[in-house]
Design a protein around this motif. Structure first.
Motif, PDB file in Angstrom:
ATOM      1  N   UNK A 365       0.774  -1.383   0.037  1.00  0.00           N
ATOM      2  CA  UNK A 365      -0.106   0.042   0.017  1.00  0.00           C
ATOM      3  C   UNK A 365       0.810   1.248   0.091  1.00  0.00           C
ATOM      4  N   UNK A 369       0.190   6.024   0.028  1.00  0.00           N
ATOM      5  CA  UNK A 369       0.534   6.801   1.139  1.00  0.00           C
ATOM      6  C   UNK A 369       1.339   7.979   0.410  1.00  0.00           C
ATOM      7  N   UNK A 390      -7.965  -4.073  -1.431  1.00  0.00           N
ATOM      8  CA  UNK A 390      -7.260  -3.111  -0.457  1.00  0.00           C
ATOM      9  C   UNK A 390      -8.249  -2.067  -0.079  1.00  0.00           C
ATOM     10  N   UNK A 392     -10.175  -1.573   2.364  1.00  0.00           N
ATOM     11  CA  UNK A 392     -10.196  -1.011   4.014  1.00  0.00           C
ATOM     12  C   UNK A 392      -8.779  -0.343   3.934  1.00  0.00           C
ATOM     13  N   UNK A 393      -7.966  -0.863   3.478  1.00  0.00           N
ATOM     14  CA  UNK A 393      -6.677   0.130   3.546  1.00  0.00           C
ATOM     15  C   UNK A 393      -6.906   1.486   2.884  1.00  0.00           C
ATOM     16  N   UNK A 395      -9.677   3.077   2.975  1.00  0.00           N
ATOM     17  CA  UNK A 395     -10.535   3.798   3.537  1.00  0.00           C
ATOM     18  C   UNK A 395      -9.752   4.456   4.701  1.00  0.00           C
ATOM     19  N   UNK A 396      -8.811   3.620   5.202  1.00  0.00           N
ATOM     20  CA  UNK A 396      -7.826   4.053   6.452  1.00  0.00           C
ATOM     21  C   UNK A 396      -7.018   5.207   6.031  1.00  0.00           C
ATOM     22  N   UNK A 399      -9.307   8.269   5.835  1.00  0.00           N
ATOM     23  CA  UNK A 399      -9.402   9.004   7.135  1.00  0.00           C
ATOM     24  C   UNK A 399      -8.268   9.673   7.452  1.00  0.00           C
ATOM     25  N   UNK A 400      -7.298   9.036   7.327  1.00  0.00           N
ATOM     26  CA  UNK A 400      -5.876   9.757   7.822  1.00  0.00           C
ATOM     27  C   UNK A 400      -5.734  11.018   7.070  1.00  0.00           C
TER      28      UNK A 400
END
Lengths: 458, 235
Positions: A365, A369, A390, A392-393, A395-396, A399-400
């Motif tokens: 992932x 980032x 991926x 959910x990743x 989504x995280x 959110x960040x």
């Protein structure tokens, strides 16, 4: 030489066989030829004029434009648009371009060259013209970083080649410096109303490529694209020869200065990365010997292929599908910024997971980032959807990046996402898809979205 | 508390996200950024955490040159138990030397390993292992491969599947006191929320709650299942 002859006829036979089987030519004949004769590329006949196009983003679109323009002038062009852009694909293309006596049957060829393959290609192919659209971070696993890719190209580029480089790219504009006699630069001036100094996670031009000190951007468009100079040494962006001075989005035209004289050209697409691609083509055609008026007449008939960009309507919502190379944080960032500056209220749907990778191991992932998802926190972005293993990743990551949770809908399968999809207060749905997801998009996703929202309309 | 970030302009491979995550988890911390021509903050101060991340090979050599005058000070801070995290290619800096073709590049020599760099052979790997009783995982992508000496026993964690420092080696990274060095690329801290929560709690001296912690843990469990899936090639 005997090895070459065997390889040559094996390659030719493979081509004929694939054709008889109704299969589009792939890199297979080249792969076969290379297996028999590893330096096959050295001996295969090559056209007189070779135009090579490389770069992280935009090389396929640029090649397509050049080929279309040259063909409009009735020039017979050999190209690798149906093969791969690595060594086997390029060998397969050259097999296509010669007769049974290994004599070239094309005068001109346009080759898209994978940056990583430069060392294999330029060892035996001396391009007449070489365009580099840009050099950005790409897949970490394959391309590492821009410094590595820069060296891969720079170390193997023949010095006699005429280079056409992005003068706004702090990295790729240094190609052939001190080695190639002719280096032509293209660029885009700061455009009226253009927002610059945007914040990007990635900027590989922060440190001087010559001495490592801080670079100062006199004008930064995005990432390391702009005009910059080093705070310590004499490293600085070059002055461009072909410069987009202004664009008119209503008339879909752009004014370009060609070595000091201004001309108006049709604008194929208003996205800034497409403007860069187009001005690189104008520079190439001009250097090739075409008059500006002639180039403008070619440009009138160009469009971006529907596999890369297409529009449709789902009820009241316009659906725009744009290809986004997976693992490529810059392509993702550029599309996020394009979504941001687009007028109206927009929803975004990411279909970018590497499905093949997911079957074999587990996708890294990292690139998520490095992508500028933060800009999607803007109020004009109504919803963000993401599908794939991926999800959910993603989504995280969102959110960040400050995206409110209520705006985010994710699911492993596209059907899960579409089922939950709402597009209230939305004018445009932008679907960003990886090239491997195109079939899924066209056959399932787009029809399902069109059906759902057309139905809800009724 | 003060956190020193070394050479942020050089960061690659998602390691920017490690820095952002630390800042999000420790919002009250003061961040001291050190550029390549600056004197490191740690040279005359004692930060609570020093971080250095992935960088290109040229920048690695610039970092070695810049840090060389302070290697004794860095060693002193390691011995004092200052928290230090080096990730990805920055780990090479800690070893004895890097061999790149016919060049030998002397490094800080703080750990007993050497690196062989091959620019035309990229080492891509995945790693799954255990540390302090919980599972760690991540991706690696580098041109240099570290080989520890036979005597070296200062490793970060045991590898249970995939590659450690090199293919088939079952130890990953290096650790001495509170210095941790891992070749896992970014976002290492996000990929390993159990570690990050414990580690940042130790760094700050207070219980840390990660941002959107439940979701972070769910992502971790999903990925862990993939890394353990026998049908996938984890190597």
């Amino acid at each position: 030489m005997l090895k070459f002859l065997i390889a040559f006829f094996a390659g030719k036979c493979a081509k004929i066989l694939l054709k008889l089987l109704g299969k589009r030519a792939t890199h297979f004949p080249g792969k076969l030829a290379l297996k028999i004769c590893p330096d096959f590329l050295r001996y295969i006949g090559k056209p007189k004029n070779i135009i090579c196009v490389t770069g992280t983003n935009g090389k396929t679109s640029t090649c397509n434009m050049i080929e279309d323009c040259l063909r409009q002038d009735n020039i017979k062009v050999l190209d690798n648009s149906f093969g791969s852009n690595t060594l086997p694909g390029i060998c397969a293309t050259f097999i296509d371009g010669v007769n049974l006596f290994n004599k070239p049957v094309f005068d001109t060829c346009v080759l898209e060259v994978d940056e990583r393959s430069s060392l294999h290609i330029y060892k035996y192919v001396t391009p007449t013209y070489f365009i580099c659209s840009n050099l950005f971070r790409d897949s970490v696993m394959r391309n590492a970083h821009t410094e590595f890719i820069f060296s891969m190209i720079n170390d193997y580029l023949p010095s006699s080649t005429k280079l056409i480089l992005n003068g706004d790219d702090v990295i790729s504009s240094r190609l052939g410096k001190g080695a190639n006699e002719t280096r032509i630069f293209f660029g885009v001036d700061k455009l009226e109303g253009e927002q610059t100094e945007e914040h990007n996670i990635i900027n590989d031009g922060r440190a001087c490529p010559e001495c490592g000190a801080k670079m100062i951007f006199d004008f930064k468009r995005y990432h390391h694209i702009g005009k910059a100079h080093c705070s310590r040494c004499d490293m600085a962006s070059p002055v461009s020869d072909y410069v987009v001075k202004s664009v008119d989005e209503n008339a879909m035209t752009m004014t370009v200065s060609l070595k000091g004289k201004e001309f108006v050209f049709p604008m194929i697409n208003e996205a800034i990365f497409n403007i860069y691609n187009e001005v690189s083509v104008i520079a190439l055609l001009s250097e090739y010997g075409f008059e500006p008026e002639k180039i403008a007449s070619f440009m009138k008939n160009l469009h971006i292929t529907s596999t890369r960009y297409n529009e449709t309507q789902a009820g009241d919502v316009k659906v725009i599908c744009t290809m986004l190379k997976g693992y490529n944080p810059i392509a993702c960032s550029r599309n996020c910024h394009t979504a941001l500056i687009r007028e109206g209220r927009k929803a975004v749907f990411f279909m970018v997971d590497d499905i093949h990778n997911e079957q074999d191991d587990s996708e890294s992932i990292t690139w998520h980032y490095e992508a500028d998802y933060e800009v999607l926190a803007d109020e004009s972005i109504t919803h963000i959807f993401a599908s794939g293993p991926r999800a959910l990743d993603v989504k995280y990551r969102l959110l960040l990046g400050g995206i409110p949770e209520k705006k985010i809908t994710v699911g492993r399968h596209e059907s899960d996402v579409i089922e939950q999809m709402t597009l209230e207060n939305t004018d445009t749905l932008l679907i960003f898809y990886d090239m491997h997801r195109y079939d899924k998009l066209e056959k399932e996703v787009k029809p399902a979205i069109v059906k759902k929202f057309a139905k809800e309309d009724k | 508390m003060t956190i020193e970030i070394l050479y942020k302009d050089y960061l690659l491979f998602g390691d920017e996200a490690n820095v952002d995550y630390i800042v999000k988890c420790l919002p009250d911390a003061e961040i001291s950024h050190t550029s390549i021509h600056d004197k490191p903050y740690f040279a005359e101060n004692e930060p609570d955490l020093i971080y250095m991340g992935a960088m290109s090979e040229n920048n690695q050599e610039r970092a070695i040159e810049a840090l060389m005058p302070y290697k004794d000070r860095l060693n002193e801070l390691i011995e004092k138990g200052v928290h230090i995290l080096f990730t990805s290619t920055s780990c090479d800096v800690l070893g004895k030397y890097i061999i790149d073709g016919d060049r030998k590049i002397d490094c800080l020599g703080l750990f007993d390993f050497t690196v062989e760099r091959k620019m035309l052979r990229r080492f891509n790997a995945m790693t799954l292992g255990t540390y302090n009783g919980y599972e760690m995982m991540g991706f690696k992508s580098q041109f240099g491969v570290a080989t520890p000496s036979a005597e070296c026993n200062e490793f970060f964690f045991d590898v249970t599947r995939g590659s450690g420092l090199y293919k088939d080696f079952k130890k990953e990274g290096f650790k001495r006191n509170n210095l941790i060095a891992t070749y896992i690329i970014g976002p290492f801290l996000i990929l390993n929320p159990i570690f990050t929560k414990e580690w940042l709690s130790n760094v700050s001296g207070k219980e840390i709650t990660l941002p959107f912690e439940d979701l972070a843990m769910e992502c971790y469990r999903n990925r862990l299942a993939e890394f353990k899936d026998e049908n996938r090639k984890i190597e």
